[in-house]
Scaffold this motif. Sequence first.
Motif, PDB file in Angstrom:
ATOM      1  N   TYR A 121      -7.687   4.438  -2.260  1.00  0.00           N
ATOM      2  CA  TYR A 121      -7.101   3.501  -1.626  1.00  0.00           C
ATOM      3  C   TYR A 121      -6.763   3.893  -0.186  1.00  0.00           C
ATOM      4  CZ  TYR A 121      -6.746   1.268  -6.485  1.00  0.00           C
ATOM      5  OH  TYR A 121      -7.098   0.693  -7.370  1.00  0.00           O
ATOM      6  N   GLY A 142      -5.057  -4.880  -2.924  1.00  0.00           N
ATOM      7  CA  GLY A 142      -4.027  -3.728  -3.167  1.00  0.00           C
ATOM      8  C   GLY A 142      -2.862  -4.569  -4.174  1.00  0.00           C
ATOM      9  N   GLY A 143      -1.632  -3.944  -4.057  1.00  0.00           N
ATOM     10  CA  GLY A 143      -0.742  -4.712  -4.775  1.00  0.00           C
ATOM     11  C   GLY A 143       0.356  -3.719  -5.394  1.00  0.00           C
ATOM     12  N   ILE A 144       1.419  -4.233  -6.168  1.00  0.00           N
ATOM     13  CA  ILE A 144       2.298  -3.387  -6.750  1.00  0.00           C
ATOM     14  C   ILE A 144       2.096  -3.072  -8.150  1.00  0.00           C
ATOM     15  CG2 ILE A 144       4.548  -3.654  -7.398  1.00  0.00           C
ATOM     16  CD1 ILE A 144       5.231  -5.548  -5.143  1.00  0.00           C
ATOM     17  N   ILE A 145       2.051  -1.829  -8.549  1.00  0.00           N
ATOM     18  CA  ILE A 145       1.997  -1.430  -9.917  1.00  0.00           C
ATOM     19  C   ILE A 145       3.668  -0.768 -10.255  1.00  0.00           C
ATOM     20  CG2 ILE A 145       0.689   0.107 -11.389  1.00  0.00           C
ATOM     21  CD1 ILE A 145      -1.731   0.430  -9.344  1.00  0.00           C
ATOM     22  N   PRO A 146       4.049  -1.269 -11.006  1.00  0.00           N
ATOM     23  CA  PRO A 146       5.447  -0.892 -11.520  1.00  0.00           C
ATOM     24  C   PRO A 146       5.268  -0.109 -12.806  1.00  0.00           C
ATOM     25  CG  PRO A 146       5.142  -3.397 -12.159  1.00  0.00           C
ATOM     26  CD  PRO A 146       3.790  -2.926 -11.515  1.00  0.00           C
ATOM     27  N   GLY A 147       6.209   0.770 -13.084  1.00  0.00           N
ATOM     28  CA  GLY A 147       6.262   1.803 -14.373  1.00  0.00           C
ATOM     29  C   GLY A 147       5.364   2.827 -14.240  1.00  0.00           C
ATOM     30  N   GLU A 181       1.560   8.348 -15.603  1.00  0.00           N
ATOM     31  CA  GLU A 181       0.912   7.481 -16.379  1.00  0.00           C
ATOM     32  C   GLU A 181      -0.445   7.071 -15.964  1.00  0.00           C
ATOM     33  OE1 GLU A 181       3.850   7.186 -14.425  1.00  0.00           O
ATOM     34  OE2 GLU A 181       5.209   7.069 -16.286  1.00  0.00           O
ATOM     35  N   LEU A 182      -0.928   7.474 -14.906  1.00  0.00           N
ATOM     36  CA  LEU A 182      -2.552   6.969 -14.442  1.00  0.00           C
ATOM     37  C   LEU A 182      -3.173   7.974 -14.039  1.00  0.00           C
ATOM     38  CD1 LEU A 182      -1.330   4.008 -11.967  1.00  0.00           C
ATOM     39  CD2 LEU A 182      -2.038   4.060 -14.413  1.00  0.00           C
ATOM     40  N   GLU A 183      -4.505   7.866 -14.068  1.00  0.00           N
ATOM     41  CA  GLU A 183      -5.658   8.877 -13.654  1.00  0.00           C
ATOM     42  C   GLU A 183      -5.212   9.131 -12.196  1.00  0.00           C
ATOM     43  OE1 GLU A 183      -9.409   7.305 -14.640  1.00  0.00           O
ATOM     44  OE2 GLU A 183      -8.689   7.634 -16.878  1.00  0.00           O
ATOM     45  N   GLN A 199      -2.584  -8.279  -2.553  1.00  0.00           N
ATOM     46  CA  GLN A 199      -3.750  -8.693  -3.471  1.00  0.00           C
ATOM     47  C   GLN A 199      -5.075  -9.206  -2.484  1.00  0.00           C
ATOM     48  OE1 GLN A 199      -2.272 -11.274  -6.310  1.00  0.00           O
ATOM     49  NE2 GLN A 199      -1.507  -9.639  -7.811  1.00  0.00           N
ATOM     50  N   ILE A 246      -5.060   9.258  -8.064  1.00  0.00           N
ATOM     51  CA  ILE A 246      -5.477   8.634  -7.068  1.00  0.00           C
ATOM     52  C   ILE A 246      -5.690   9.036  -5.891  1.00  0.00           C
ATOM     53  CG2 ILE A 246      -4.800   6.281  -5.898  1.00  0.00           C
ATOM     54  CD1 ILE A 246      -2.778   5.814  -8.547  1.00  0.00           C
ATOM     55  N   ILE A 286      31.143  20.178 -20.865  1.00  0.00           N
ATOM     56  CA  ILE A 286      31.032  21.703 -20.937  1.00  0.00           C
ATOM     57  C   ILE A 286      31.716  22.448 -21.983  1.00  0.00           C
ATOM     58  CG2 ILE A 286      33.644  21.858 -20.068  1.00  0.00           C
ATOM     59  CD1 ILE A 286      32.337  23.732 -17.656  1.00  0.00           C
ATOM     60  N   GLU A 303     -10.213   6.983  -8.074  1.00  0.00           N
ATOM     61  CA  GLU A 303     -10.105   5.607  -7.213  1.00  0.00           C
ATOM     62  C   GLU A 303      -9.206   5.911  -5.918  1.00  0.00           C
ATOM     63  OE1 GLU A 303      -7.919   2.615  -9.568  1.00  0.00           O
ATOM     64  OE2 GLU A 303      -9.641   2.478 -10.881  1.00  0.00           O
ATOM     65  N   ILE A 348      -1.493  -0.010  -2.054  1.00  0.00           N
ATOM     66  CA  ILE A 348      -0.684  -0.176  -3.484  1.00  0.00           C
ATOM     67  C   ILE A 348       0.413   0.791  -3.502  1.00  0.00           C
ATOM     68  CG2 ILE A 348      -2.957  -0.284  -4.836  1.00  0.00           C
ATOM     69  CD1 ILE A 348      -2.576   2.717  -5.731  1.00  0.00           C
TER      70      ILE A 348
END
Lengths: 622, 293
Positions: free
Chosen positions: A4, A132-137, A156-158, A128, A160, A584, A2, A30
């Motif tokens: 952006y 686009g937009g926000i991707i948390p996590g 977490e994602l493929e 949006q 970009i 220690i 993908e 994004i």
Amino acid sequence: MEKYDVVIVGGGSSGLAALKQLSNRGKQAILLESGGKVGSKSVSGGILYSKKPKKANVHNVEDVYENFLTDAPVERKITKYILHSTSKDKVFSMDLTSAHEYEANFGYSVLMNKLNKWFADQANESAQKYGGGIIPGVHVRDIKWDGDKTIIYTDELEEIQASAVIASDGVNSEIANITGARKKFSPSELYQGVKVVVKLPEDIINERFGVSSQDGAAHLFAGDVTLNHIGGGFVYTNKNTLSVGGVYHLDSLLENPVEPYEMINALLKNPMISEFVKDQVPVKKEIDKNLSKEEQIRIRFATTKLIKSWQETRDAVLSSSGRDRLIKSGKYASEDEIRTQLSSLQTQMADKYGVTLETDYVEVEYSAKLIPDGKRGRMKNPFIKNVLFTGDAAGRGIFIGPKIEGLNVGIDDAVRAANTIADALEKNNLSHDNLGKSYSNSLEESHYTKDMKEIDKDYLKIFLDTAKDIPRDILSSKYGMVIKLMSNDTLRNFSVGFANILGYEKLLPLVESEETYVKVPMELADRLGEKITSSYTMSIPSIATRIGKLNFSDDEMSHIKVIKPASDFMKKMVTLCPTRCYSIENDKVMIQHEGCIECGTCYEETDWKHTRGEKGITYQYG
Amino acid sequence: MLTPLNIAVIVKLEPDFSEGNVSYNPDGTLNRAETKNILGPHSALAASAAFYSKVRYGAHVSIGTMGPPNADLILQSAQQISDADETYLFSDRIFAGADTLGTAELLKAGIQKMQGKMDLVFSGHRASDGETGQVGPQTAWKLGFTFLGNVIDYEVDVEKRTVRAKRSIRLQGFHDIIEEVEAPLPVFIAIDPSYKSVFNTASQRLACEKYKKEANDRAQNFKQYLKVLNAEQLGADPKLIGLAGSPTIVFKVEKIPKGKAGRQAEVVDGSSKEEMGRVVARLRQALSTMVIK
Ligand SMILES: Cc1cc2nc3c(=O)[nH]c(=O)nc-3n(C[C@H](O)[C@H](O)[C@H](O)COP(=O)(O)OP(=O)(O)OC[C@H]3O[C@@H](n4cnc5c(N)ncnc54)[C@H](O)[C@@H]3O)c2cc1C
Ligand code: SF4
């Protein structure tokens, strides 16, 4: 894969402003944020400023978010700004409201978790519209270039692809590290900030600080409250909480390590601050162990429940909006009725369960974070290829005297980065050269960059005017002399001009020293200060209690790896980690990553990453 | 334009077994009036499985439950998770006393009353308050749908109208076996407790965030999406539902006798280095005597 137009890394106030500004310009972007909730890993003091510099231009928060002034969940507009010099129980105060108002439209006290959430909602909604937009996590772990492709790798994602990247990933920017855009900041370029949020009903704040419900006060502290470190403390009024914290030069802490936990306690124990935070706190009676188990549980539950409703009612009674809400909801007919209910609850607590009210204070959150000192560490070229750095990631924090500014700077940077990319997209010239140069040029025009480079003589004059009435003989003669010289307009202009030629590098070791931050204020307090006594003994929570109140999502994998277990620096981390993650054994430092609040203090000599998506700390206040 | 997927989820109200919320009568039966009700955890997973289809395929989602009038609150919770377009409460005095078969009959009638013909129906693995997991298969059987249980992951081919699912099968003596199956729609899926929706591209996550927000907005006005249906409106056969349609008789409920504690807990002061050292030594010892098969 993908693709952006723009990928923004990091959802603090800076990254969010970049997203909003790109959407304001109709561009697709994004934003990837490793925290499960956007903005919940940010920590600030904080006062959010809007500026109107005479000579240069800035982009303010209200320019980015058009409904900021009407809708944003800010706390109070700071209208009083006072600097206190402390020595034991003596305090000498100077009103610096004019310094706070200097070239400012406003300064609001803010709690970043709440405000960032609002920023995120606004930015997301706009983004949006353009796909686009926000991707948390999502935690970004790498960026690579392959021909003309820029590829972003996350845990977490493929993968970009992006035409340009804005790195707003905070002071411990992994992006800066991975891409080689800059070296890790050294301790001399950093401050450690530590803070607690204290609960206090709105009406009590108004009365105690002499402000109305909308207005607020900022109290700053120098002197022995820093336990002899270069830095200072603050108390900011929020709606129904206080932010109490301190920022200390990391170099100074490394030289003479004191636990952040103790640093904040030293502030709290200052009699003036103790008096600021005090409140009525219900204390439960021990439950009779001879009663049956069931009965003990029943009493425990009932007491907790009763205390909770007493607290809720009290919070409401002592706040204008709370009273209105209860009356509007039809639950009560008048204010008097609510007060009657409150005292009846109080009697019940006392009579039925032996709950007493004692004077103490209520802490709700402990937090810590590094802050970059832009005077020393600011990236001279805040970009690499098509990646533009903003805010703390670019090292752009302003520390001058009592002034701490990072929020407004990060927002200004973000607008400049967003505009640079939007222009480039419109002109279809996304060459790395063009992006980097345009952004750098734009930042050079920023008023904030100027602030990081040289002394502003008009700002300095405000201080000198305030200090005018201090008898000269009282300051260690060196400083008395300087103040005397600088009070003369011509001499001041001349010496500031000269100082600016010398540059901050040469000047700072003289200006920022234990002498100026600790000794002089202590002398002022000792000789001119007023004695303040605290009327109670506060029960300061243990470190375990403080950590216990924080929300963590544990990751089985440690995001930090110790690479120099026997180094001097790492040994000092055993003391300087705010949540005691280091211990220690056999002369080797080990980490227990579960309690890490990602403050960044141990960054320099570790393999340091932010936590994977949704893991780690989530602040409630920030 | 492909026909969008039409999905139903059946969820169940369950007592909240978390501490402080559950309450029993002296005879050992659940005191329903005193115990707080929540959306069962397995039902919540079923709702999240439907949300997956919403994000991936833009599915139309309806949620149904059988329960008393105040069960609308668990539909709200389920809507919050799934962004359901419609919610249905099947509520009537005569439903009381239904066993799993009577419940399945009613749910079948309910699903058939929902908008559109269903392609997929989701249910939880089973409820945690006594039901043993038959409701799902029985409802599937009554609907005449293919039943797939213990599903841990699924994908739909919207064009071919088939579903591919991974099932986790646990056989004694074997490790978990994952079976992959494909079936033509309509299919009834009982979601495995270990199910977790995974969205692994940026566009899926953007859609996910968008629908989550829609779900929040919808759940705040959940009454707007809610239809309450009684027995008559459902047109269910009175002989097959409620007590009349339930052949099971509960003979007696017994409290599980408390076992004699074979272990003794010891309270350790975590801040004391010596005490923690002792714990570590004990753990080491325990581990060294363990035989790893
Ligand atoms: C105690 C204290 C007091 C302060 N007082 C003030 C004040 O009064 N006024 C003021 O203006 N400023 C103040 N500051 C400074 C100000 O808070 C910061 O400058 C500001 O918060 C920085 O914002 P940012 O967006 O650049 O970074 P941050 O808010 O740190 O945001 C960075 C974000 O990026 C995310 N992230 C990082 N790496 C990755 C990755 N690889 N992938 C995905 N996400 C990632 C993080 O989770 C985080 O959410 C204070 C700071 C402190 C600590
Ligand atoms: S381990 Fe975490 S909390 Fe401790 S110093 Fe390092 S970053 Fe800060």
